[in-house]
Design an enzyme around this catalytic site. Structure first.
Site, PDB file in Angstrom:
ATOM      1  N   GLU A  71      59.231  24.495  -5.211  1.00 26.28           N
ATOM      2  CA  GLU A  71      60.059  25.699  -5.255  1.00 26.28           C
ATOM      3  C   GLU A  71      60.207  26.360  -3.888  1.00 26.28           C
ATOM      4  O   GLU A  71      61.286  26.792  -3.520  1.00 26.28           O
ATOM      5  CB  GLU A  71      59.483  26.723  -6.243  1.00 26.28           C
ATOM      6  CG  GLU A  71      60.285  28.024  -6.223  1.00 26.28           C
ATOM      7  CD  GLU A  71      59.886  29.017  -7.292  1.00 26.28           C
ATOM      8  OE1 GLU A  71      58.801  28.897  -7.862  1.00 26.28           O
ATOM      9  OE2 GLU A  71      60.707  29.922  -7.527  1.00 26.28           O
ATOM     10  N   ASP A  88      56.027  23.762  -9.159  1.00 24.03           N
ATOM     11  CA  ASP A  88      56.218  25.214  -9.097  1.00 24.03           C
ATOM     12  C   ASP A  88      54.828  25.801  -8.857  1.00 24.03           C
ATOM     13  O   ASP A  88      53.985  25.799  -9.757  1.00 24.03           O
ATOM     14  CB  ASP A  88      56.813  25.746 -10.405  1.00 24.03           C
ATOM     15  CG  ASP A  88      57.287  27.186 -10.242  1.00 24.03           C
ATOM     16  OD1 ASP A  88      56.840  27.850  -9.282  1.00 24.03           O
ATOM     17  OD2 ASP A  88      58.094  27.649 -11.069  1.00 24.03           O
ATOM     18  N   ILE A  90      53.669  28.801  -8.434  1.00 26.08           N
ATOM     19  CA  ILE A  90      53.387  29.899  -9.377  1.00 26.08           C
ATOM     20  C   ILE A  90      54.642  30.099 -10.208  1.00 26.08           C
ATOM     21  O   ILE A  90      55.667  30.562  -9.700  1.00 26.08           O
ATOM     22  CB  ILE A  90      53.022  31.216  -8.660  1.00 26.08           C
ATOM     23  CG1 ILE A  90      51.766  31.033  -7.799  1.00 26.08           C
ATOM     24  CG2 ILE A  90      52.799  32.327  -9.690  1.00 26.08           C
ATOM     25  CD1 ILE A  90      51.261  32.306  -7.139  1.00 26.08           C
ATOM     26  N   ASP A  91      54.586  29.702 -11.450  1.00 29.08           N
ATOM     27  CA  ASP A  91      55.709  29.975 -12.338  1.00 29.08           C
ATOM     28  C   ASP A  91      55.400  31.294 -13.043  1.00 29.08           C
ATOM     29  O   ASP A  91      54.333  31.459 -13.640  1.00 29.08           O
ATOM     30  CB  ASP A  91      55.895  28.856 -13.361  1.00 29.08           C
ATOM     31  CG  ASP A  91      57.148  29.097 -14.178  1.00 29.08           C
ATOM     32  OD1 ASP A  91      58.235  29.195 -13.577  1.00 29.08           O
ATOM     33  OD2 ASP A  91      57.046  29.235 -15.406  1.00 29.08           O
ATOM     34  N   THR A  93      56.212  34.271 -11.094  1.00 28.83           N
ATOM     35  CA  THR A  93      55.760  35.035  -9.909  1.00 28.83           C
ATOM     36  C   THR A  93      55.827  36.540 -10.165  1.00 28.83           C
ATOM     37  O   THR A  93      54.933  37.290  -9.747  1.00 28.83           O
ATOM     38  CB  THR A  93      56.624  34.661  -8.680  1.00 28.83           C
ATOM     39  OG1 THR A  93      56.439  33.275  -8.414  1.00 28.83           O
ATOM     40  CG2 THR A  93      56.222  35.460  -7.443  1.00 28.83           C
ATOM     41  N   ASP A 218      60.916  24.603 -12.671  1.00 35.40           N
ATOM     42  CA  ASP A 218      60.530  25.411 -13.834  1.00 35.40           C
ATOM     43  C   ASP A 218      60.395  24.550 -15.095  1.00 35.40           C
ATOM     44  O   ASP A 218      59.778  24.968 -16.070  1.00 35.40           O
ATOM     45  CB  ASP A 218      61.588  26.484 -14.123  1.00 35.40           C
ATOM     46  CG  ASP A 218      61.767  27.476 -12.986  1.00 35.40           C
ATOM     47  OD1 ASP A 218      60.752  27.991 -12.491  1.00 35.40           O
ATOM     48  OD2 ASP A 218      62.926  27.748 -12.605  1.00 35.40           O
TER      49      ASP A 218
HETATM   50  C1  LIP Z   1      60.687  32.087 -13.223  1.00 33.07           C
HETATM   51  C2  LIP Z   1      60.849  31.402 -14.554  1.00 33.07           C
HETATM   52  C3  LIP Z   1      61.308  32.384 -15.592  1.00 33.07           C
HETATM   53  C4  LIP Z   1      62.648  32.867 -15.225  1.00 33.07           C
HETATM   54  C5  LIP Z   1      62.613  33.488 -13.860  1.00 33.07           C
HETATM   55  C6  LIP Z   1      62.034  32.544 -12.822  1.00 33.07           C
HETATM   56  P1  LIP Z   1      59.403  31.622 -10.914  1.00 33.07           P
HETATM   57  O1  LIP Z   1      60.147  31.178 -12.277  1.00 33.07           O
HETATM   58  O2  LIP Z   1      59.754  30.788 -15.005  1.00 33.07           O
HETATM   59  O3  LIP Z   1      61.422  31.772 -16.858  1.00 33.07           O
HETATM   60  O4  LIP Z   1      63.129  33.752 -16.175  1.00 33.07           O
HETATM   61  O5  LIP Z   1      63.904  33.811 -13.509  1.00 33.07           O
HETATM   62  O6  LIP Z   1      62.870  31.466 -12.546  1.00 33.07           O
HETATM   63  O7  LIP Z   1      60.496  32.079 -10.008  1.00 33.07           O
HETATM   64  O8  LIP Z   1      58.461  32.691 -11.235  1.00 33.07           O
HETATM   65  O9  LIP Z   1      58.778  30.364 -10.449  1.00 33.07           O
END
Ligand code: LIP
Length: 273
Positions: A71, A88, A90-91, A93, A218
């Site tokens: 990412e 990713d 940290i998914d 964030t 993601d």
């Molecule tokens: C997030 C996603 C989440 C989405 C956010 C973002 P990140 O990923 O997991 O579902 O709604 O827009 O994309 O940016 O925290 O890795």
């Protein structure tokens, strides 16, 4: 890739995800260096960057011939048939920044563009989801399965997200879809992590999930966890999913997936990764 190498990939990803989780917990709660990306709600912290760097370095050392998508370092790189780690760091964030616990590290591996290994670890929820193609899906080492008792959308608990884009087209799509679907189902929840949403479909605590505006990092790991748990992933329009295509629908079964797809009035066509 043979079975032995696939197992080595999964074991390596599990070990590194747990180490990455420790980096997340060590950084949690303290003042963070935060930057905005595409909108004021699209954030990156120093920990996202540190975790991605750690995972890239370690995986490159162990798998020097593989390709990498992450990412924070590679956007619009394209997916090839070569074995590719998709990370990713940290998914969720935004959750991490606010200390809301639904946040995780997500490590996927694709071969021939198909996700074959998925490892998703949330240190704050103490949940480690893993799947290897053909070998089932697990949470903390125990087999998981999608829900078996959801027979129609009217019995479903759904997950969706507002996402981090703030343009009018996205806002309109989110609200029109929610308005159309929200009253047809048992309930709708937004947890803020695509990877954990897919894991929740996989472990049967939710029945389906859809989202527009995602990226390949993601979805890659979560997609194989859902299918190995007996569920389906598809394009929101109902056809085969393309993980580069910025949208996904995951469901406990084909019927619920197609019912949800048909109930969504808007299917955003965004520029592919
Ligand atoms: C997030 C996603 C989440 C989405 C956010 C973002 P990140 O990923 O997991 O579902 O709604 O827009 O994309 O940016 O925290 O890795």
């Amino acid at each position: 890739m043979d079975a032995k190498e696939l197992l080595r990939c999964e074991r390596s990803a599990i070990r590194l995800a747990i180490e990455a989780g420790a980096m997340m917990t060590a950084a949690s709660g303290r003042n963070k260096e935060i930057a905005e990306k595409d909108s004021f709600a699209d954030l990156v912290t120093e920990t996202d960057k540190a975790v991605e760097k750690f995972l890239f370095n370690e995986l490159k050392r162990l798998f020097p011939d593989f390709r990498f998508i992450g990412e924070e370092t590679s956007s619009r790189v394209g997916l090839t048939a070569d074995p590719t780690w998709i990370i990713d760091p940290i998914d969720g964030t935004m959750n991490f920044v606010h200390t809301f616990p639904c946040t995780c590290v997500s490590i996927g591996l694709t071969v021939n563009k198909v996700p074959v290994v998925g490892v998703i670890y949330s240190p704050f929820l103490d949940k480690l989801y893993t799947a290897r193609k053909g070998s089932g899906a697990y949470c903390n080492g125990r087999p998981i399965s999608v829900s078996k008792n959801c027979n129609s959308l009217s019995e479903a608990l759904l997950l969706c997200e507002f996402g981090n884009q703030r343009d009018d087209e996205k806002k309109n799509a989110v609200f029109r879809n929610l308005e159309a679907v929200g009253w047809l189902v048992h309930g709708v929840r937004c947890m803020g992590s695509a990877a954990l949403n897919l894991c929740s479909v996989a472990d049967g605590s939710a029945d389906a999930y859809w989202e527009f505006g995602l990226h390949v990092w993601d979805m890659a790991a979560g997609a194989v966890i859902v299918t190995e748990a007996g569920g389906v992933v598809m394009d929101t329009k109902g056809g085969p999913v393309d993980i580069m295509n910025r949208r996904i629908l995951g469901a406990c079964c084909d019927k619920i997936g197609h019912e949800l797809s048909a109930a969504l009035p808007i299917h955003l066509d965004l520029e592919s990764d």
